[in-house]
Motif scaffolding. Structure first.
Motif, PDB file in Angstrom:
ATOM      1  N   PHE A   1       2.941  -3.956 -10.022  1.00 10.94           N
ATOM      2  CA  PHE A   1       2.394  -2.900  -9.169  1.00 10.94           C
ATOM      3  C   PHE A   1       0.903  -2.705  -9.449  1.00 10.94           C
ATOM      4  CE2 PHE A   1       1.220   1.536  -8.501  1.00 10.94           C
ATOM      5  CZ  PHE A   1       1.588   1.723  -7.176  1.00 10.94           C
TER       6      PHE A   1
ATOM      7  N   VAL B   1      -2.412  -3.921  -6.930  1.00 14.53           N
ATOM      8  CA  VAL B   1      -3.448  -2.957  -6.545  1.00 14.53           C
ATOM      9  C   VAL B   1      -4.825  -3.441  -6.974  1.00 14.53           C
ATOM     10  CG1 VAL B   1      -4.290  -0.602  -6.910  1.00 14.53           C
ATOM     11  CG2 VAL B   1      -1.859  -1.001  -6.553  1.00 14.53           C
TER      12      VAL B   1
ATOM     13  N   LEU C   1       5.759  -2.525  -3.394  1.00 15.56           N
ATOM     14  CA  LEU C   1       5.312  -1.145  -3.487  1.00 15.56           C
ATOM     15  C   LEU C   1       3.784  -1.053  -3.579  1.00 15.56           C
ATOM     16  CD1 LEU C   1       7.938   0.379  -5.968  1.00 15.56           C
ATOM     17  CD2 LEU C   1       7.847   0.630  -3.480  1.00 15.56           C
ATOM     18  N   GLY C   2       3.177  -2.060  -4.179  1.00 15.36           N
ATOM     19  CA  GLY C   2       1.728  -2.018  -4.357  1.00 15.36           C
ATOM     20  C   GLY C   2       0.938  -2.388  -3.119  1.00 15.36           C
ATOM     21  N   GLN C   3       1.534  -3.169  -2.205  1.00 16.05           N
ATOM     22  CA  GLN C   3       0.792  -3.601  -1.020  1.00 16.05           C
ATOM     23  C   GLN C   3       0.317  -2.444  -0.139  1.00 16.05           C
ATOM     24  OE1 GLN C   3       3.498  -6.473   0.662  1.00 16.05           O
ATOM     25  NE2 GLN C   3       2.547  -8.185  -0.420  1.00 16.05           N
ATOM     26  N   PRO C   4       1.169  -1.463   0.231  1.00 11.38           N
ATOM     27  CA  PRO C   4       0.650  -0.345   1.036  1.00 11.38           C
ATOM     28  C   PRO C   4      -0.376   0.498   0.290  1.00 11.38           C
ATOM     29  CG  PRO C   4       2.930   0.055   0.392  1.00 11.38           C
ATOM     30  CD  PRO C   4       2.631  -1.367   0.047  1.00 11.38           C
ATOM     31  N   VAL C   5      -0.185   0.651  -1.032  1.00  7.38           N
ATOM     32  CA  VAL C   5      -1.172   1.405  -1.816  1.00  7.38           C
ATOM     33  C   VAL C   5      -2.509   0.684  -1.807  1.00  7.38           C
ATOM     34  CG1 VAL C   5      -1.719   2.291  -4.112  1.00  7.38           C
ATOM     35  CG2 VAL C   5       0.631   2.396  -3.260  1.00  7.38           C
ATOM     36  N   ARG C   6      -2.464  -0.640  -1.956  1.00  7.76           N
ATOM     37  CA  ARG C   6      -3.698  -1.424  -1.924  1.00  7.76           C
ATOM     38  C   ARG C   6      -4.384  -1.315  -0.572  1.00  7.76           C
ATOM     39  NH1 ARG C   6      -3.122  -7.821  -2.236  1.00  7.76           N
ATOM     40  NH2 ARG C   6      -2.342  -7.395  -0.137  1.00  7.76           N
ATOM     41  N   SER C   7      -3.604  -1.374   0.511  1.00  5.25           N
ATOM     42  CA  SER C   7      -4.179  -1.263   1.853  1.00  5.25           C
ATOM     43  C   SER C   7      -4.816   0.107   2.060  1.00  5.25           C
ATOM     44  CB  SER C   7      -3.095  -1.503   2.908  1.00  5.25           C
ATOM     45  OG  SER C   7      -2.513  -2.777   2.752  1.00  5.25           O
ATOM     46  N   THR C   8      -4.161   1.162   1.572  1.00  2.00           N
ATOM     47  CA  THR C   8      -4.707   2.515   1.717  1.00  2.00           C
ATOM     48  C   THR C   8      -6.006   2.660   0.943  1.00  2.00           C
ATOM     49  OG1 THR C   8      -2.469   3.400   1.945  1.00  2.00           O
ATOM     50  CG2 THR C   8      -4.211   4.957   1.385  1.00  2.00           C
ATOM     51  N   LEU C   9      -6.030   2.163  -0.289  1.00  3.00           N
ATOM     52  CA  LEU C   9      -7.251   2.230  -1.083  1.00  3.00           C
ATOM     53  C   LEU C   9      -8.380   1.424  -0.441  1.00  3.00           C
ATOM     54  CD1 LEU C   9      -5.809   1.906  -4.711  1.00  3.00           C
ATOM     55  CD2 LEU C   9      -6.638   3.961  -3.573  1.00  3.00           C
TER      56      LEU C   9
END
Length: 464
Positions: A370, A374, A444-452
């Motif tokens: 995760f 990110v 789980l990390g892909q959407p967080v990375r996209s948001t960041l």
């Protein structure tokens, strides 16, 4: 000019003008068959290089579509299997589609090359000319492996040292682990140069490693004080982690979850075959040692880890070793070492709470992957490279060897035989937990990375 004439010219201007003078003018891309073939060829070749160097099938598919779309080729249909890539584009009204296929010949992890390919894809998306992109790809494709064979072999031997350090091995055990793993790596390198299939290379490497471990108790017979209480099983356990380091556990799990059934099946079959090679090599070594009178007795309990500082040091050494013999550059090495600490701290925290080894391994892999996914985009490093380095310290090499040793030493005893198979099943469950945890961390990390990434781009536009 009279008012009537001005009104007439204004009316005529309103008929001719389309949009305000400040409107953006966009050129319509005209892609004929020849240009479409060049675009498709570049996209498929980039995808082939990514698949060979360790990327997942879904990542390869998205990259091919992205590269083709950057040059106006849309839609593109992509089919990725274990050993081939097919891409097709159908012009509107054309009699037949343009279809290209590339055969993927084996997997050769090269994370430095994968990092350069990903940088090229980013530049293509930013507007790089097609001819320049083709030339850049050829330069990347022709690049030799980053490190010389001697450096790779030493890095593989250093991995075994990291495992021995994690288990609190003495300096003599660490030295023997280095020599045994180095001998196994050298054997595999020689067989690879002779084009021997990797299955037999795994057997030969595991056999050499086991024989070094089996001969180590002979040092204690000399009366050497440092050799008293030597643990041969730790030497073999260190080498098993090395033997399993290059297997695509995470990639196979990712492809299966993403729905790439053929690619996942191929990778899982390859994983099973190469693991079977390690098992056969160890069994052959144990039987040979028994015949020579230097057999090993199975340990009663699992090998205990050393102090926490040594565990963290060992995890870092393993991560650095994996990154180096996979051809990674300095940035990937540094990130891999950091993520190995993150994953191992997650493992220690979950075991301290009371979770068993399999659940704790999955939790550590989830946390490491995760954080890795990110950071990967921000630091411009391939996520697959740092994920592998993060989870490898948790590979159950000691459990695998303990189970195999119990099976060989059973001598018809059902209790010992069942104990051995039970240990092997537990090791397999840990491996599955690592794969599932790492894959879940990536998703789980892909959407967080996209948001960041969106937040960073928005802030950059506001500052301008």
């Amino acid at each position: 000019m009279g008012p009537r004439r001005r009104r007439l010219l204004g009316s005529l201007g309103s008929l001719v003008q389309v949009g305000s003078p400040g409107d953006e003018t966009r050129a319509l891309l005209v892609v004929d068959d020849a240009l479409a073939t060049r675009i498709l060829d570049l996209a498929v070749r980039i995808g082939e290089t990514m698949l060979v160097t360790g990327a997942s099938a879904s990542e390869v598919t998205l990259t091919i579509v992205r590269v083709a779309g950057a040059y106006g080729l849309d839609p593109v249909h992509v089919d990725v299997t274990y050993n081939s890539i097919t891409a097709a584009h159908h012009h509107s009204g054309a009699a037949r589609p343009i279809t290209l296929m590339r055969v993927v010949r084996g997997s050769v992890p090269d994370h430095d090359k994968l990092q350069r390919i990903q940088a090229l894809v980013a530049e293509v998306g930013a507007g790089m000319e097609l001819g320049e992109a083709v030339e850049r790809y050829r330069e990347i494709r022709r690049r030799p492996f980053r490190y010389r064979p001697l450096v790779v072999i030493c890095a593989q031997a250093l991995l075994a040292v990291g495992v021995a350090v994690m288990y609190g091995g003495t300096w003599l055990v660490i030295l023997l682990a280095f020599l045994g793993a180095g001998g196994a790596a050298l054997t595999q390198f020689g067989l690879g140069r002779a084009r021997v299939p990797y299955f037999f290379s795994q057997i030969a490497g595991a056999f050499v490693l086991t024989m070094v471990a089996a001969a180590s108790p002979l040092l204690a017979a000399t009366g050497w004080e440092s050799a008293q209480g030597l643990r041969p099983s730790l030497i073999v356990a260190s080498g098993i982690v090395l033997m399993l380091a290059g297997l695509t556990v995470v990639g196979a799990a990712q492809d299966a979850i993403d729905g790439f059934a053929l690619t996942a099946t191929g990778r899982i079959l390859e994983l099973m075959t190469h693991t079977l090679g390690v098992v056969l090599g160890i069994l052959a070594g144990l039987e040979t040692a028994r015949v020579l009178g230097v057999g090993m007795d199975p340990p009663d309990d699992a090998l205990p880890f050393g102090p926490v500082p040594l565990q963290l040091l060992g995890a870092v050494l393993i991560a650095i070793s994996v990154a180096v013999f996979n051809g990674a550059g300095g940035r990937i090495v540094a990130v891999s070492a950091t993520l190995s600490l993150v994953a191992w701290v997650g493992y220690l925290a979950t075991t301290a709470v009371g979770f068993d080894v399999a659940a704790a391994s999955g939790a550590g892999a989830l946390l490491g992957s995760f954080v890795g996914i990110v950071l990967a985009h921000r630091l411009h490093v391939p996520s697959v490279a740092i994920t592998i380095a993060a989870i490898l310290p948790m590979v159950p090499g000691a459990a695998v060897f303990r189970g195999l040793l119990s099976v060989v030493a059973a001598d018809g005893s059902p209790a010992v035989l069942l104990d051995g198979f039970g240990t092997l099943v537990s090791a397999a469950i840990i491996g599955i937990s690592l794969a599932v945890g790492a894959s879940l961390g990536i998703y789980l990390g892909q959407p967080v990375r996209s948001t960041l990434g969106t937040v960073v781009r928005t802030r950059a536009r506001v500052r301008r």
